[in-house]
Design an enzyme around this catalytic site. Structure first.
Site, PDB file in Angstrom:
ATOM      1  N   GLU A 175     -14.146   4.824   6.121  1.00 10.06           N
ATOM      2  CA  GLU A 175     -12.825   5.287   6.869  1.00 10.06           C
ATOM      3  C   GLU A 175     -13.320   5.767   8.401  1.00 10.06           C
ATOM      4  O   GLU A 175     -14.285   6.294   8.522  1.00 10.06           O
ATOM      5  CB  GLU A 175     -12.170   6.436   6.031  1.00 10.06           C
ATOM      6  CG  GLU A 175     -11.224   7.302   7.086  1.00 10.06           C
ATOM      7  CD  GLU A 175     -10.052   6.514   7.375  1.00 10.06           C
ATOM      8  OE1 GLU A 175     -10.132   5.510   7.873  1.00 10.06           O
ATOM      9  OE2 GLU A 175      -8.917   6.865   7.026  1.00 10.06           O
ATOM     10  N   TYR A 204       0.830  -1.411   0.021  1.00 10.51           N
ATOM     11  CA  TYR A 204      -0.039   0.006   0.079  1.00 10.51           C
ATOM     12  C   TYR A 204       0.917   1.096   0.015  1.00 10.51           C
ATOM     13  O   TYR A 204       1.831   1.252   0.620  1.00 10.51           O
ATOM     14  CB  TYR A 204      -0.755   0.132   1.139  1.00 10.51           C
ATOM     15  CG  TYR A 204      -1.827   1.116   1.566  1.00 10.51           C
ATOM     16  CD1 TYR A 204      -2.710   1.560   0.517  1.00 10.51           C
ATOM     17  CD2 TYR A 204      -1.664   2.094   2.436  1.00 10.51           C
ATOM     18  CE1 TYR A 204      -3.589   2.541   0.672  1.00 10.51           C
ATOM     19  CE2 TYR A 204      -2.465   3.280   2.564  1.00 10.51           C
ATOM     20  CZ  TYR A 204      -3.333   3.246   1.475  1.00 10.51           C
ATOM     21  OH  TYR A 204      -4.176   4.587   1.584  1.00 10.51           O
ATOM     22  N   HIS A 253      -7.700   3.944  -4.376  1.00  9.89           N
ATOM     23  CA  HIS A 253      -8.832   4.262  -3.671  1.00  9.89           C
ATOM     24  C   HIS A 253      -8.924   5.781  -3.938  1.00  9.89           C
ATOM     25  O   HIS A 253      -7.968   6.536  -3.886  1.00  9.89           O
ATOM     26  CB  HIS A 253      -8.847   3.679  -2.381  1.00  9.89           C
ATOM     27  CG  HIS A 253      -7.868   4.323  -1.243  1.00  9.89           C
ATOM     28  ND1 HIS A 253      -8.148   5.579  -0.753  1.00  9.89           N
ATOM     29  CD2 HIS A 253      -7.024   3.969  -0.658  1.00  9.89           C
ATOM     30  CE1 HIS A 253      -7.219   5.853   0.150  1.00  9.89           C
ATOM     31  NE2 HIS A 253      -6.482   4.776   0.151  1.00  9.89           N
ATOM     32  N   ASP A 268      -6.199   9.946  -3.068  1.00 12.60           N
ATOM     33  CA  ASP A 268      -6.805  11.129  -2.365  1.00 12.60           C
ATOM     34  C   ASP A 268      -8.104  11.560  -2.778  1.00 12.60           C
ATOM     35  O   ASP A 268      -9.032  10.623  -3.114  1.00 12.60           O
ATOM     36  CB  ASP A 268      -5.805  12.300  -2.519  1.00 12.60           C
ATOM     37  CG  ASP A 268      -4.828  12.332  -1.390  1.00 12.60           C
ATOM     38  OD1 ASP A 268      -4.974  11.675  -0.626  1.00 12.60           O
ATOM     39  OD2 ASP A 268      -3.866  12.851  -1.598  1.00 12.60           O
ATOM     40  N   ASP A 317      -0.324  16.088   4.952  1.00  8.51           N
ATOM     41  CA  ASP A 317      -1.399  15.137   4.155  1.00  8.51           C
ATOM     42  C   ASP A 317      -2.607  15.930   3.828  1.00  8.51           C
ATOM     43  O   ASP A 317      -3.710  15.892   4.369  1.00  8.51           O
ATOM     44  CB  ASP A 317      -1.742  13.879   4.766  1.00  8.51           C
ATOM     45  CG  ASP A 317      -2.497  12.986   3.898  1.00  8.51           C
ATOM     46  OD1 ASP A 317      -2.608  13.299   2.666  1.00  8.51           O
ATOM     47  OD2 ASP A 317      -3.258  12.364   4.510  1.00  8.51           O
ATOM     48  N   CYS A 337      -6.374  13.998   6.654  1.00  8.99           N
ATOM     49  CA  CYS A 337      -6.232  12.633   7.183  1.00  8.99           C
ATOM     50  C   CYS A 337      -7.821  12.105   7.692  1.00  8.99           C
ATOM     51  O   CYS A 337      -8.263  12.990   8.393  1.00  8.99           O
ATOM     52  CB  CYS A 337      -5.390  12.338   8.400  1.00  8.99           C
ATOM     53  SG  CYS A 337      -5.410  10.970   9.232  1.00  8.99           S
ATOM     54  N   GLU A 370     -11.399   9.304  -2.342  1.00 10.07           N
ATOM     55  CA  GLU A 370     -12.409   9.489  -1.360  1.00 10.07           C
ATOM     56  C   GLU A 370     -13.296  10.653  -1.522  1.00 10.07           C
ATOM     57  O   GLU A 370     -13.231  11.424  -2.573  1.00 10.07           O
ATOM     58  CB  GLU A 370     -11.439   9.817   0.056  1.00 10.07           C
ATOM     59  CG  GLU A 370     -10.626  11.054  -0.187  1.00 10.07           C
ATOM     60  CD  GLU A 370      -9.385  11.377   0.568  1.00 10.07           C
ATOM     61  OE1 GLU A 370      -9.242  12.069   1.426  1.00 10.07           O
ATOM     62  OE2 GLU A 370      -8.653  10.275   0.613  1.00 10.07           O
ATOM     63  N   ASP A 425      -3.087   5.248  -2.591  1.00 12.61           N
ATOM     64  CA  ASP A 425      -4.177   6.536  -2.243  1.00 12.61           C
ATOM     65  C   ASP A 425      -4.230   7.498  -3.234  1.00 12.61           C
ATOM     66  O   ASP A 425      -3.205   8.131  -3.717  1.00 12.61           O
ATOM     67  CB  ASP A 425      -3.668   6.865  -0.853  1.00 12.61           C
ATOM     68  CG  ASP A 425      -4.341   7.840  -0.173  1.00 12.61           C
ATOM     69  OD1 ASP A 425      -5.256   8.184  -0.863  1.00 12.61           O
ATOM     70  OD2 ASP A 425      -4.056   8.148   0.751  1.00 12.61           O
ATOM     71  N   ARG A 462     -13.652   5.403  -0.995  1.00 19.31           N
ATOM     72  CA  ARG A 462     -13.492   5.394   0.037  1.00 19.31           C
ATOM     73  C   ARG A 462     -14.591   6.376   0.653  1.00 19.31           C
ATOM     74  O   ARG A 462     -14.701   7.636  -0.037  1.00 19.31           O
ATOM     75  CB  ARG A 462     -11.981   6.055   0.443  1.00 19.31           C
ATOM     76  CG  ARG A 462     -11.831   6.546   2.231  1.00 19.31           C
ATOM     77  CD  ARG A 462     -10.647   7.149   2.302  1.00 19.31           C
ATOM     78  NE  ARG A 462     -10.685   8.396   3.096  1.00 19.31           N
ATOM     79  CZ  ARG A 462      -9.434   8.975   3.603  1.00 19.31           C
ATOM     80  NH1 ARG A 462      -8.237   8.160   3.434  1.00 19.31           N
ATOM     81  NH2 ARG A 462      -9.582   9.963   4.400  1.00 19.31           N
ATOM     82  N   ASN A 515      -8.888   0.195   7.724  1.00 16.70           N
ATOM     83  CA  ASN A 515      -7.611   0.827   7.870  1.00 16.70           C
ATOM     84  C   ASN A 515      -7.250   1.011   9.295  1.00 16.70           C
ATOM     85  O   ASN A 515      -7.893   1.318  10.366  1.00 16.70           O
ATOM     86  CB  ASN A 515      -7.943   2.207   7.413  1.00 16.70           C
ATOM     87  CG  ASN A 515      -6.942   3.121   7.540  1.00 16.70           C
ATOM     88  OD1 ASN A 515      -5.562   2.679   7.698  1.00 16.70           O
ATOM     89  ND2 ASN A 515      -6.926   4.443   7.726  1.00 16.70           N
TER      90      ASN A 515
END
Length: 303
Positions: A192, A51, A119, A94, A65, A129, A121, A92, A162, A215
């Site tokens: 999440e 990952y 993924h 985002d 992040d 985060c 989101e 990821d 996500r 997660n």
């Protein structure tokens, strides 16, 4: 063998290999690997997929992040982790770096760099985060359009949607969003920042037949669960996104403190990877043998 030996490269696309791992049954454990060395170390102990966390990538660059790195910067990380390990890599993505066309560009760029899965989101920029407060959610229809765009653009990429809705919309809102994302083309769902075992079980109960990702990040809202505990709660994938970076950073912190204090790293020798261990892991001898088998000195002809 060196990564550029064609016979050593997997023939099957990375996305197809990732899908097969998810669909074989049981739970797929995926540790975060923030660079090529971490990827080799994870592979050496038997992990079958890796990952790439946005938080780990940005932190390794000295950045927060907040969705401020670019598609091409992420592709650099994808290439080194996929190339070093040969394993399927979940990335990821985002918020997809924009709207539908940007998401399609991201999907193609990531897949061409070697990604197996991504993924995206349902937050708005600047994203946070998932375990922090005051996250701003995208309209569910806008997010579904991004998922549909990603599904249209991919070749073999495994697509995970996500949702960060549990914190503000509860399980009902998160499940409603997840169902729409599956209809739009998502292969799996990543709920999440669920906060207890009952929430994990309830989400899984209400999403029958859909692969779910858990997660297991440290210092967040989710209590510690093992991979087998997540499996028992109905999950097919578990990630440990930033663990490798956190451990590496703490070790580096001790090193720099020792250098500043003692003017020497001697006190930390027992904590270091030796030169022999490093060369063995990166396959230096294999590269040297390959080089010797190909490169031969050719003397110029005498006129």
């Amino acid at each position: 063998m060196p990564y550029f030996v064609a016979s050593e490269s997997p023939a099957e696309p990375a996305g197809a290999r990732f899908r097969a791992l998810v669909e074989r049954g049981g739970i797929l454990p995926i540790p975060g690997a923030h660079n090529g060395m971490a990827a080799l170390q994870a592979k050496a102990v038997g992990f079958e997929a890796l990952y790439l966390s946005g938080a780990a990538m940005t932190a390794s660059m000295g950045l927060p992040d907040l969705g401020i790195i670019t598609v091409d910067e992420v592709a650099f990380f994808i290439r080194q982790v996929a190339r070093a390990s040969g394993l399927p890599v979940l990335v990821d993505g985002d918020t997809g770096y924009g709207e539908a066309l940007n998401v399609m560009h991201m999907v193609r760029t990531f897949e061409e760099a070697g990604a197996a899965a991504v993924h995206i989101e349902d937050q708005l920029l600047p994203k946070k985060c998932g375990h922090l407060n005051d996250k701003k959610l995208a309209d569910v229809r806008d997010m579904a359009a991004k998922v549909a765009a990603a599904a249209k653009a991919r070749r073999n990429l495994y697509l995970i949607a996500r949702t960060d809705a549990a914190a503000s919309e509860g399980i009902d809102g998160a499940v409603a969003r997840a169902k729409l994302y599956v209809e739009a083309g998502a292969d799996a769902i990543f709920p999440e920042a669920l906060t207890d075992a009952e929430m994990f079980r309830e989400f899984a109960r209400r999403m029958p037949g859909v692969p779910l990702l858990a997660n297991m990040t440290e210092f967040g809202r989710t209590p510690f669960f093992t991979a087998s505990e997540f499996e028992a709660m109905g999950y097919r994938i578990v990630i440990w996104p930033v663990s490798s970076l956190r451990v590496a950073n703490k070790a580096q912190e001790r090193l720099y403190a020792a250098l500043a204090r003692d003017g020497s790293a001697r006190a930390l020798l027992d904590e270091m990877q030796s030169r022999a261990e490093l060369y063995d892991l990166i396959g230096l001898a294999d590269y040297e043998r390959l080089d010797a088998s190909i490169v031969a000195t050719v003397l110029p002809a005498v006129a």
